[in-house]
Each structure stands twice: as C-alpha cells, then as structure tokens.
Scaffold this motif. Structure first.
Motif, PDB file in Angstrom:
ATOM      1  N   VAL A 147       9.760  -6.219 -17.532  1.00  0.00           N
ATOM      2  CA  VAL A 147      10.493  -4.852 -17.718  1.00  0.00           C
ATOM      3  C   VAL A 147      10.026  -3.809 -17.024  1.00  0.00           C
ATOM      4  O   VAL A 147       8.741  -3.303 -17.053  1.00  0.00           O
ATOM      5  N   GLU A 148      10.673  -3.168 -15.949  1.00  0.00           N
ATOM      6  CA  GLU A 148      10.468  -1.916 -15.464  1.00  0.00           C
ATOM      7  C   GLU A 148      11.191  -0.964 -16.121  1.00  0.00           C
ATOM      8  O   GLU A 148      12.370  -0.963 -16.368  1.00  0.00           O
ATOM      9  N   ILE A 149      10.525   0.383 -16.424  1.00  0.00           N
ATOM     10  CA  ILE A 149      11.155   1.391 -17.059  1.00  0.00           C
ATOM     11  C   ILE A 149      10.998   2.454 -16.299  1.00  0.00           C
ATOM     12  O   ILE A 149      10.035   3.133 -15.776  1.00  0.00           O
ATOM     13  N   LYS A 150      12.118   3.213 -16.355  1.00  0.00           N
ATOM     14  CA  LYS A 150      12.345   4.519 -15.622  1.00  0.00           C
ATOM     15  C   LYS A 150      13.090   5.597 -16.384  1.00  0.00           C
ATOM     16  O   LYS A 150      13.857   5.279 -17.154  1.00  0.00           O
ATOM     17  N   ARG A 151      12.820   6.903 -16.032  1.00  0.00           N
ATOM     18  CA  ARG A 151      13.614   7.963 -16.566  1.00  0.00           C
ATOM     19  C   ARG A 151      15.044   7.972 -15.979  1.00  0.00           C
ATOM     20  O   ARG A 151      16.059   7.970 -16.669  1.00  0.00           O
ATOM     21  N   GLN A 152      15.043   8.033 -14.744  1.00  0.00           N
ATOM     22  CA  GLN A 152      16.283   7.880 -13.852  1.00  0.00           C
ATOM     23  C   GLN A 152      16.028   6.670 -13.202  1.00  0.00           C
ATOM     24  O   GLN A 152      15.275   6.764 -12.207  1.00  0.00           O
ATOM     25  N   GLY A 153      17.123   5.721 -13.083  1.00  0.00           N
ATOM     26  CA  GLY A 153      16.758   4.487 -12.693  1.00  0.00           C
ATOM     27  C   GLY A 153      17.467   4.484 -11.270  1.00  0.00           C
ATOM     28  O   GLY A 153      18.944   4.731 -11.139  1.00  0.00           O
ATOM     29  N   GLY A 154      16.939   4.579 -10.137  1.00  0.00           N
ATOM     30  CA  GLY A 154      17.538   4.472  -8.688  1.00  0.00           C
ATOM     31  C   GLY A 154      17.161   2.945  -8.168  1.00  0.00           C
ATOM     32  O   GLY A 154      16.670   2.022  -8.694  1.00  0.00           O
ATOM     33  N   ILE A 155      17.554   2.892  -6.916  1.00  0.00           N
ATOM     34  CA  ILE A 155      17.681   1.678  -5.940  1.00  0.00           C
ATOM     35  C   ILE A 155      15.763   1.371  -5.850  1.00  0.00           C
ATOM     36  O   ILE A 155      15.683   0.144  -5.819  1.00  0.00           O
ATOM     37  N   ASP A 156      15.351   2.463  -5.785  1.00  0.00           N
ATOM     38  CA  ASP A 156      13.725   2.185  -5.462  1.00  0.00           C
ATOM     39  C   ASP A 156      13.224   1.628  -6.557  1.00  0.00           C
ATOM     40  O   ASP A 156      12.146   0.605  -6.882  1.00  0.00           O
ATOM     41  N   GLY A 157      13.419   2.016  -8.035  1.00  0.00           N
ATOM     42  CA  GLY A 157      12.933   1.113  -9.201  1.00  0.00           C
ATOM     43  C   GLY A 157      13.381  -0.463  -9.021  1.00  0.00           C
ATOM     44  O   GLY A 157      12.626  -1.329  -9.444  1.00  0.00           O
ATOM     45  N   PHE A 181      15.889  -4.025 -16.076  1.00  0.00           N
ATOM     46  CA  PHE A 181      15.442  -2.634 -15.393  1.00  0.00           C
ATOM     47  C   PHE A 181      16.192  -1.680 -16.439  1.00  0.00           C
ATOM     48  O   PHE A 181      17.363  -1.566 -16.663  1.00  0.00           O
ATOM     49  N   ALA A 182      15.199  -1.058 -17.161  1.00  0.00           N
ATOM     50  CA  ALA A 182      15.564  -0.309 -18.269  1.00  0.00           C
ATOM     51  C   ALA A 182      15.382   1.547 -17.854  1.00  0.00           C
ATOM     52  O   ALA A 182      14.238   1.859 -17.325  1.00  0.00           O
ATOM     53  N   ALA A 183      16.269   2.216 -18.202  1.00  0.00           N
ATOM     54  CA  ALA A 183      16.248   3.498 -17.917  1.00  0.00           C
ATOM     55  C   ALA A 183      16.999   4.574 -18.834  1.00  0.00           C
ATOM     56  O   ALA A 183      17.996   3.811 -19.249  1.00  0.00           O
ATOM     57  N   GLN A 184      16.819   5.772 -18.733  1.00  0.00           N
ATOM     58  CA  GLN A 184      17.933   6.570 -19.692  1.00  0.00           C
ATOM     59  C   GLN A 184      19.326   6.719 -18.737  1.00  0.00           C
ATOM     60  O   GLN A 184      20.225   6.798 -19.483  1.00  0.00           O
ATOM     61  N   THR A 185      19.289   6.821 -17.570  1.00  0.00           N
ATOM     62  CA  THR A 185      20.471   6.613 -16.772  1.00  0.00           C
ATOM     63  C   THR A 185      20.017   5.801 -15.640  1.00  0.00           C
ATOM     64  O   THR A 185      18.979   5.761 -14.940  1.00  0.00           O
ATOM     65  N   ILE A 186      21.216   5.267 -15.101  1.00  0.00           N
ATOM     66  CA  ILE A 186      21.086   4.320 -13.996  1.00  0.00           C
ATOM     67  C   ILE A 186      22.212   4.407 -13.037  1.00  0.00           C
ATOM     68  O   ILE A 186      23.237   4.536 -13.433  1.00  0.00           O
ATOM     69  N   LYS A 187      21.668   4.817 -11.672  1.00  0.00           N
ATOM     70  CA  LYS A 187      22.535   5.036 -10.978  1.00  0.00           C
ATOM     71  C   LYS A 187      23.497   3.887 -10.585  1.00  0.00           C
ATOM     72  O   LYS A 187      23.187   2.613 -10.593  1.00  0.00           O
ATOM     73  N   PRO A 188      24.934   4.103 -10.187  1.00  0.00           N
ATOM     74  CA  PRO A 188      25.617   3.005 -10.050  1.00  0.00           C
ATOM     75  C   PRO A 188      25.338   2.040  -8.800  1.00  0.00           C
ATOM     76  O   PRO A 188      25.237   0.740  -8.986  1.00  0.00           O
ATOM     77  N   GLN A 189      24.556   2.586  -7.815  1.00  0.00           N
ATOM     78  CA  GLN A 189      24.279   1.623  -6.651  1.00  0.00           C
ATOM     79  C   GLN A 189      23.006   0.963  -7.171  1.00  0.00           C
ATOM     80  O   GLN A 189      23.077  -0.252  -6.767  1.00  0.00           O
ATOM     81  N   ALA A 190      22.190   1.521  -8.042  1.00  0.00           N
ATOM     82  CA  ALA A 190      21.036   0.713  -8.531  1.00  0.00           C
ATOM     83  C   ALA A 190      21.637  -0.495  -9.425  1.00  0.00           C
ATOM     84  O   ALA A 190      20.963  -1.542  -9.270  1.00  0.00           O
ATOM     85  N   ASP A 196      23.269  -8.079  -8.588  1.00  0.00           N
ATOM     86  CA  ASP A 196      23.232  -8.772  -7.579  1.00  0.00           C
ATOM     87  C   ASP A 196      22.239  -9.692  -7.445  1.00  0.00           C
ATOM     88  O   ASP A 196      21.998 -10.881  -7.189  1.00  0.00           O
ATOM     89  N   ARG A 197      20.856  -9.180  -8.034  1.00  0.00           N
ATOM     90  CA  ARG A 197      19.808  -9.802  -7.786  1.00  0.00           C
ATOM     91  C   ARG A 197      19.394 -10.802  -9.280  1.00  0.00           C
ATOM     92  O   ARG A 197      18.413 -10.883  -9.272  1.00  0.00           O
ATOM     93  N   GLY A 198      20.364 -10.669  -9.970  1.00  0.00           N
ATOM     94  CA  GLY A 198      20.221 -11.311 -11.404  1.00  0.00           C
ATOM     95  C   GLY A 198      19.315 -10.582 -12.195  1.00  0.00           C
ATOM     96  O   GLY A 198      18.667 -11.282 -13.374  1.00  0.00           O
ATOM     97  N   ILE A 199      19.063  -9.161 -12.056  1.00  0.00           N
ATOM     98  CA  ILE A 199      18.527  -8.229 -13.100  1.00  0.00           C
ATOM     99  C   ILE A 199      19.400  -7.494 -14.177  1.00  0.00           C
ATOM    100  O   ILE A 199      20.368  -6.979 -13.509  1.00  0.00           O
ATOM    101  N   ARG A 200      19.037  -7.466 -15.263  1.00  0.00           N
ATOM    102  CA  ARG A 200      19.841  -7.063 -16.342  1.00  0.00           C
ATOM    103  C   ARG A 200      19.477  -5.530 -16.391  1.00  0.00           C
ATOM    104  O   ARG A 200      18.200  -5.214 -16.375  1.00  0.00           O
ATOM    105  N   CYS A 201      20.312  -4.562 -16.632  1.00  0.00           N
ATOM    106  CA  CYS A 201      20.271  -3.230 -16.744  1.00  0.00           C
ATOM    107  C   CYS A 201      20.394  -2.852 -18.161  1.00  0.00           C
ATOM    108  O   CYS A 201      21.242  -3.135 -18.825  1.00  0.00           O
ATOM    109  N   VAL A 202      19.522  -1.945 -18.789  1.00  0.00           N
ATOM    110  CA  VAL A 202      19.643  -1.612 -20.006  1.00  0.00           C
ATOM    111  C   VAL A 202      19.500   0.046 -19.889  1.00  0.00           C
ATOM    112  O   VAL A 202      18.392   0.410 -19.488  1.00  0.00           O
ATOM    113  N   VAL A 203      20.515   0.544 -20.669  1.00  0.00           N
ATOM    114  CA  VAL A 203      20.381   2.078 -20.705  1.00  0.00           C
ATOM    115  C   VAL A 203      19.708   2.440 -22.000  1.00  0.00           C
ATOM    116  O   VAL A 203      20.246   2.014 -23.185  1.00  0.00           O
TER     117      VAL A 203
END
Length: 221
Positions: A147-157, A181-190, A196-203
């Motif tokens: 699990v990778e945690i960010k405040r703002q989730g972008g492509i770099d994360g 990939f968990a973040a308070q906000t996740i950008k659409p491109q991210a 696409d890479r099989g990574i689940r996103c959690v807001v």
C-alpha cells in the motif's frame, strides 16, 4: 556504498531471464547487499538489480550476485573500469513525510479496515532495495498487498508503487503481491494508470479515519 562505472554486460537468470549487452553503466553495491545496474537514461529506475539477502562473489572481470532466497543470479561481466570508489554514508534518517501523510499511514496501520474487510497489517515501512513501502498488509484471502499512501495521488505515486511491486514480486516468499494506491484525492490520470496496471485505488477520508475526533478538546487518554 560502492560505485563502479564500467563497460559491462549483464545477465539475469532464474525465474526470469534478461540480457543487457556490453555498454557503459553505473553499478551500485549498497551496504545492505543489494546490487543495482543503472544507465545514463531511463530516469532513476535501474535496468536490473538484486535485492538482499544475497551474496556477491567478485572476480577479476566478473561479479556474480546470487539471491539467498530464490537462487536467482545476476552476472555482471566487466570489460573496462572507468571509476571505482567506496563511501560510508552512515545511518539515514529516512524520508520525512508531511504531517497529514504520516498520520494517514499511522491510522491505516492501526486499522487497515478502510482498505479492505478482514485486512491485517504485516509491517509499516516494509523495506525494499529502492526504499520502503508505506504498508505491507495481508487481505482476507491471505494475499500480500503493498500500500502506497499519499495526500494527493498523482502519476508519480503510481510509478513509485509500480517499482515496489516489481521488486516485491521477485521474492517467492511474498509473491504474488497486489498493490493499493491510497490518497485523499487521486488525479484522473493517476487512476487510469493505476487501474491499467492492476493497482486498486482507494480514496481516504481523513476525518473518518480519525473518527472525527476534535483534537482541541481534552481527553483522559
């Protein structure tokens, strides 16, 4: 840490096979035993690597790096050396996250339920050769999840988590390892790249994780 700039050929054998033809590259042999092969392009991602625990046998013109867990081998054939130096870096204090991001990690480590029902924590700051994963968890089916945690989730994360997953899935004792990939906000491109890479996103909702506690009010404990 040892730094070697050399003209070399690199061959990886084991569960996967890979070949890098003769070219000038940077070899990094870290104090933790990991060996990384870098080129002058391709950003900060190594072309190939071996994570600890491993053994390194150094000959006159060849390094043989063998994983103690899997038996995989990284063989580096050296034709010419341009630079060879060793450096003592000492103990690193580690990445200092901003307050909110660090607290998100702390809260999810204490209770991973927002990530998935029946989840449990394996370890915070799970080590890899290229840095620690925020959380290593186990889902309800017993599968490992990084699990990778960010405040703002972008492509770099997402790219960062992808690199961690590539390393972790080389370890037969951990694989297969999923990613979240968990973040308070996740950008659409991210989000598109992650899915696409099989990574689940959690807001994440910071107030919900904190239990909407008013920190300004006195508490008994």
């Amino acid at each position: 840490m040892r730094l070697l700039v050399a003209r070399c050929q690199v061959d990886y054998t084991g569960r996967l096979s890979a070949h890098l033809p003769m070219a000038t590259r940077l070899l990094i042999w870290k104090a933790d035993g990991s060996v990384l092969v870098h080129a002058d392009g391709g950003s900060y991602k190594p072309l190939n690597w071996m994570t600890p625990p491993c053994t390194v046998v150094e000959g006159a013109t060849e390094w043989t790096v063998t994983s103690k867990k899997s038996g995989d081998q990284l063989k580096i054939t050296i034709e010419e050396v341009f630079h060879d130096s060793s450096h003592e870096l000492g103990v690193d204090p580690g990445l200092q996250k901003d307050g909110v991001e660090a607290h998100l990690q702390e809260l999810l480590a204490a209770d991973p339920a927002p990530l998935g029902k029946g989840w449990s924590l394996v370890r915070r700051e799970y080590p890899t050769a290229i840095g620690p994963v925020d959380l290593m968890c186990r889902n309800a089916d017993g599968k490992n999840v990084a699990v990778e945690i960010k405040r703002q989730g972008g492509i770099d994360g997402v790219e960062q988590l992808t690199r961690y997953l590539e390393l972790l899935n080389r370890d037969p004792l951990l694989a297969p390892v999923d990613g979240v990939f968990a973040a308070q906000t996740i950008k659409p491109q991210a989000r598109v790249l992650a899915e696409d890479r099989g990574i689940r996103c959690v807001v994440l909702d910071y107030d919900d994780l904190r239990g909407a506690v008013d920190e300004s009010q006195p508490r008994l404990f």
